[in-house]
Scaffold this motif. Sequence first.
Motif, short mmCIF file in Angstrom:
data_model
loop_
_atom_site.label_atom_id
_atom_site.label_comp_id
_atom_site.label_asym_id
_atom_site.label_seq_id
_atom_site.Cartn_x
_atom_site.Cartn_y
_atom_site.Cartn_z
N VAL A 20 0.82 -1.21 0.00
CA VAL A 20 0.00 0.00 0.00
C VAL A 20 0.86 1.26 0.00
N ARG A 21 2.06 1.19 0.59
CA ARG A 21 2.90 2.37 0.75
C ARG A 21 3.20 3.08 -0.57
N PRO A 22 3.61 2.40 -1.67
CA PRO A 22 3.86 3.13 -2.93
C PRO A 22 2.62 3.84 -3.45
N ARG A 28 -0.10 11.03 -2.60
CA ARG A 28 0.40 12.24 -1.95
C ARG A 28 1.12 13.15 -2.94
N ASN A 29 1.95 12.55 -3.81
CA ASN A 29 2.67 13.35 -4.79
C ASN A 29 1.72 13.98 -5.80
N LEU A 30 0.71 13.23 -6.23
CA LEU A 30 -0.26 13.77 -7.18
C LEU A 30 -1.02 14.95 -6.58
#
Length: 322
Positions: A20-22, A28-30
């Motif tokens: 799930v982390r990636p 978050r980056n998006l």
Amino acid sequence: MEATDSLSGRPQVPPDAAAVRPLWRLRRNLKQYRMMYALLLPGLVYFTLFKYVPMAGVVIAFKNYNLMQGIWGSPWVGLDNFRLFFEGVYYKQILANTITISLYKLVFGFPAPIVLALLLNEVRLMWFKRVVQTVTYLPHFISWVIMYGLLTALLSPGSGLVNLVLMELGMDPVSFLTEPSWIRTILVSTDIWKDVGWGAILYLAALAGIDPSLYEAATVDGASKWRQLWHITLPGIRSVIILILILRLSHILDVGFDQVFMMANVFNQEKADIIDTWVYRIGLQQMQFGLATAVGLQKSLIGLVLILAANRIAKKFDGQIW
């Protein structure tokens, strides 16, 4: 109690959390850089539609392409198109022309913007410097069609300005635009004329970044202009020089289709015909799409290898050139 790794001492992440982390980082980056991605989207769409999707057409290089049968209906011929090109009578000629003209442009054309930038950097009359920059930049925005018209007015055998001067001096007129011995000189000189001012922009920007105190210290020490040029100016822009040289080497097979297509004719084609013009003639005029695609694919693969090699060399020397 949270489990830890016996060797590193770090907390062990459950398999489901590791998966799930990636996705969480991506969301978050998006969200954080959504405006940047929005600006990037049109470029991605352009390259996808006009660069990557058409790459499916390279399969024509391995087929005996027929317009009525289409790409997927045409019969496979494997490497026959490549073999036909390598065994053809024009293979050595067009390859030699391409490499020779490109090397001439590299040897004579690459130092030209450097010399112009160094000369302009020494000019102290700003109005004169701006005039010279404008005059040398303008040819870059002239198309090769107009450039060929200018050359016709200057070099035509009957009424060209250069031949009129030669006849006034008692010399015979020269057919510059049709004489095979002159075509490479014309290609190289017009390429320098067209792009020398535009290419000098990078070097002028690099020269502006040199610390003026270095010149002041050199002047106090009694260094001449030549000493300052050799020990301050050239070392200050050598990283840019080497980077541009590496990039030019990676495009050694890109001679300039527009220029050669305009200036080549049946009289000088022996010395002017290059890979790009040969592909155009074979593919669009003689309808041998498979052979033309095979030659274009071969050129693209060589260019890809040269670009990757140039990129590796640039990274190797980044920050430690000389």
